[in-house]
Design a protein around this motif. Structure first.
Motif, PDB file in Angstrom:
ATOM      1  N   ILE A 196       0.968  -1.296  -0.028  1.00 29.69           N
ATOM      2  CA  ILE A 196      -0.242  -0.184  -0.094  1.00 29.69           C
ATOM      3  C   ILE A 196       1.204   1.034  -0.256  1.00 29.69           C
ATOM      4  O   ILE A 196       1.475   1.364   0.963  1.00 29.69           O
ATOM      5  N   THR A 197       0.583   2.014  -0.870  1.00 25.48           N
ATOM      6  CA  THR A 197       2.069   3.570  -1.064  1.00 25.48           C
ATOM      7  C   THR A 197       1.061   4.572  -0.773  1.00 25.48           C
ATOM      8  O   THR A 197      -0.300   4.256  -1.646  1.00 25.48           O
ATOM      9  N   GLY A 198       1.016   5.661  -0.109  1.00 30.40           N
ATOM     10  CA  GLY A 198       0.484   6.829  -0.137  1.00 30.40           C
ATOM     11  C   GLY A 198       0.293   8.049  -1.793  1.00 30.40           C
ATOM     12  O   GLY A 198      -1.186   7.812  -1.368  1.00 30.40           O
ATOM     13  N   SER A 199       0.816   7.253  -2.241  1.00 29.06           N
ATOM     14  CA  SER A 199      -0.052   7.731  -3.494  1.00 29.06           C
ATOM     15  C   SER A 199       1.180   7.250  -4.843  1.00 29.06           C
ATOM     16  O   SER A 199       2.686   6.971  -5.070  1.00 29.06           O
ATOM     17  N   GLU A 200       0.910   7.514  -5.457  1.00 27.77           N
ATOM     18  CA  GLU A 200       1.322   6.985  -7.333  1.00 27.77           C
ATOM     19  C   GLU A 200       1.519   7.887  -8.203  1.00 27.77           C
ATOM     20  O   GLU A 200       2.536   7.918  -9.412  1.00 27.77           O
ATOM     21  N   ALA A 238      -1.037  -1.235  -3.978  1.00 30.02           N
ATOM     22  CA  ALA A 238      -2.905   0.169  -4.163  1.00 30.02           C
ATOM     23  C   ALA A 238      -2.568   1.256  -3.646  1.00 30.02           C
ATOM     24  O   ALA A 238      -1.186   1.557  -2.988  1.00 30.02           O
ATOM     25  N   VAL A 239      -3.023   1.657  -3.899  1.00 30.62           N
ATOM     26  CA  VAL A 239      -2.885   3.609  -3.085  1.00 30.62           C
ATOM     27  C   VAL A 239      -3.770   4.010  -2.401  1.00 30.62           C
ATOM     28  O   VAL A 239      -5.555   3.525  -2.973  1.00 30.62           O
ATOM     29  N   SER A 240      -3.090   4.458  -1.240  1.00 31.49           N
ATOM     30  CA  SER A 240      -4.164   5.091  -0.535  1.00 31.49           C
ATOM     31  C   SER A 240      -4.399   6.704  -0.220  1.00 31.49           C
ATOM     32  O   SER A 240      -5.449   6.653   0.716  1.00 31.49           O
ATOM     33  N   LYS A 255      -8.236  -0.802   0.234  1.00 31.06           N
ATOM     34  CA  LYS A 255      -7.288  -1.435  -0.294  1.00 31.06           C
ATOM     35  C   LYS A 255      -6.762  -2.171   0.228  1.00 31.06           C
ATOM     36  O   LYS A 255      -6.490  -3.093  -0.498  1.00 31.06           O
ATOM     37  N   THR A 256      -6.870  -2.987   1.644  1.00 34.14           N
ATOM     38  CA  THR A 256      -6.353  -3.684   1.783  1.00 34.14           C
ATOM     39  C   THR A 256      -6.847  -4.774   1.666  1.00 34.14           C
ATOM     40  O   THR A 256      -6.437  -6.206   1.552  1.00 34.14           O
ATOM     41  N   TYR A 257      -8.237  -4.641   2.475  1.00 32.18           N
ATOM     42  CA  TYR A 257      -9.698  -5.749   2.098  1.00 32.18           C
ATOM     43  C   TYR A 257      -9.674  -6.393   1.317  1.00 32.18           C
ATOM     44  O   TYR A 257     -10.024  -7.995   0.755  1.00 32.18           O
ATOM     45  N   LEU A 274       2.480  -7.594   3.775  1.00 34.58           N
ATOM     46  CA  LEU A 274       1.698  -6.164   3.493  1.00 34.58           C
ATOM     47  C   LEU A 274       2.936  -5.248   4.229  1.00 34.58           C
ATOM     48  O   LEU A 274       3.346  -4.848   5.694  1.00 34.58           O
ATOM     49  N   VAL A 275       3.173  -4.258   3.372  1.00 37.94           N
ATOM     50  CA  VAL A 275       4.140  -3.168   3.165  1.00 37.94           C
ATOM     51  C   VAL A 275       3.699  -1.627   3.123  1.00 37.94           C
ATOM     52  O   VAL A 275       2.789  -1.671   1.960  1.00 37.94           O
ATOM     53  N   GLY A 276       3.650  -0.599   4.564  1.00 38.26           N
ATOM     54  CA  GLY A 276       2.895  -0.012   4.117  1.00 38.26           C
ATOM     55  C   GLY A 276       4.310   1.163   3.935  1.00 38.26           C
ATOM     56  O   GLY A 276       5.114   1.791   4.453  1.00 38.26           O
ATOM     57  N   VAL A 277       3.902   2.120   2.793  1.00 38.31           N
ATOM     58  CA  VAL A 277       4.844   3.200   2.241  1.00 38.31           C
ATOM     59  C   VAL A 277       4.241   4.638   3.128  1.00 38.31           C
ATOM     60  O   VAL A 277       5.817   5.472   3.398  1.00 38.31           O
ATOM     61  N   SER A 278       3.299   4.907   3.255  1.00 38.90           N
ATOM     62  CA  SER A 278       2.935   5.595   4.376  1.00 38.90           C
ATOM     63  C   SER A 278       2.700   5.679   5.336  1.00 38.90           C
ATOM     64  O   SER A 278       1.941   4.563   5.814  1.00 38.90           O
TER      65      SER A 278
END
Length: 326
Positions: free
Chosen positions: A181-185, A213-215, A225-227, A239-243
């Motif tokens: 999950i990334t904050g922005s594309e 996916a973008v949050s 998006k994770t669901y 799971l890796v969260g970028v923001s």
């Protein structure tokens, strides 16, 4: 015929009245916006008059009110108060590079003594260069635009920390089926983190990235998006969260689906993220120093205003945290 003509005239007058009302409404909107702009200019002039010789600095963050950016702002304000400066923090109500760019345009026209801006997109480059050309020193914070004429960057080495996150996953999970999950594309710092993650995992025979996916740096979006990601790819075990708010949303989605078998890595040691780490819900966090970023970016501006050279890059401390006591 007379009745028909009368009806036609009434219809024409009704249409004319509606047009007039719409025109007046639009005029009112434009007048209100213009008055807001004038009011903003008056307020700015009052601030400038009250400051005397104190330098007037504007910082433009990713969003007006956000746990991470509040720390950057607070660090900058603390430095300003200690060194007889004034910091005006600005940010869009919701994350939007276009709105952020509009704020930068406004800030340049105000002609502050210095600008600190998150350089999230190369579309900021012309405005940064314009500010420099007009004699306004510009420092980027959190996200850089090295191809611009900005004088210095203060913040995390985002690509390196993305690589560190990926190596952490490789050292703790034998066969990796990852979702990110990334904050922005589009925002450069998020893309650098993602590129760092991919550069390591894509080179490993034990790892596959199944979905990205973008949050939009919103907790609720990260959850949704994770669901959906876990429904589409139930084999995901990392799971890796970028923001900053991604890990909160990710763990909420895991709760709904009853998934406790996923290795979770995320960015930023915010209070809620540390609680998740302490409770074993998150395995590793990247610790950044947003408060220090705010303070050091102000220190760079002050150094420039004093006529001294500054480093082109100032990387603030960042590290992986697996224990809240670290």
């Amino acid at each position: 015929m007379r009745v028909s003509d009368e009806r036609m005239r009434k219809k024409e007058w009704t249409i004319f009245a509606v047009i007039i009302m719409l025109a007046l409404s639009l005029y009112g909107v434009f007048l209100m916006l213009d008055m807001r702009a004038i009011h903003g200019q008056i307020e700015d002039e009052k601030i400038r008059e009250s400051l005397g010789e104190r330098p007037y600095i504007i910082m433009i963050g990713e969003v007006e009110d956000h746990a991470y950016w509040n720390l950057v702002r607070d660090g900058g304000k603390a430095y300003a108060e200690a060194h007889h400066m004034y910091l005006h923090y600005m940010g869009p109500e919701n994350p939007n590079p276009n709105d952020q760019r509009d704020l930068l345009r406004q800030a340049i026209d105000i002609k502050p003594d210095g600008l600190i801006v998150q350089g999230i997109s190369d579309t900021f480059i012309p405005l940064i260069n314009e500010a420099i050309a007009r004699g306004i020193p510009v420092v980027t914070v959190d996200s850089d635009q090295p191809d611009s004429n900005r004088l210095s960057y203060v913040g995390t080495d985002n690509y390196a920390m993305g690589q560190a996150m990926a190596r952490d996953v490789l050292s703790h999970v034998e066969t990796i089926k990852a979702g990110v999950i990334t904050g922005s594309e589009t925002n450069d710092h998020h893309q650098l983190r993602l590129a760092g993650i991919e550069s390591v995992l894509n080179e490993s025979a034990q790892a596959d990235i199944l979905s990205v996916a973008v949050s939009n740096i919103k907790r609720v979006n990260a959850r949704e998006k994770t669901y959906q990601m876990l429904r589409d790819y139930p084999e995901i075990n990392v799971l890796v969260g970028v923001s900053a708010l991604d890990v909160i949303g990710m763990t909420e989605a895991m709760d709904v689906l009853g998934r406790e078998d996923i290795y979770v890595v995320g960015f930023d040691t915010l209070k809620e993220n540390l609680e998740l780490l302490a409770n074993g819900r998150v395995d590793t966090l990247v610790s950044q120093q947003p408060y220090e970023m705010g303070m050091r970016s102000m220190d760079v501006i002050r150094t420039i205003l004093d006529g001294h050279d500054v480093p082109e890059m100032i990387h603030t401390e960042s590290r992986l945290v697996r224990d809240v006591t670290q």
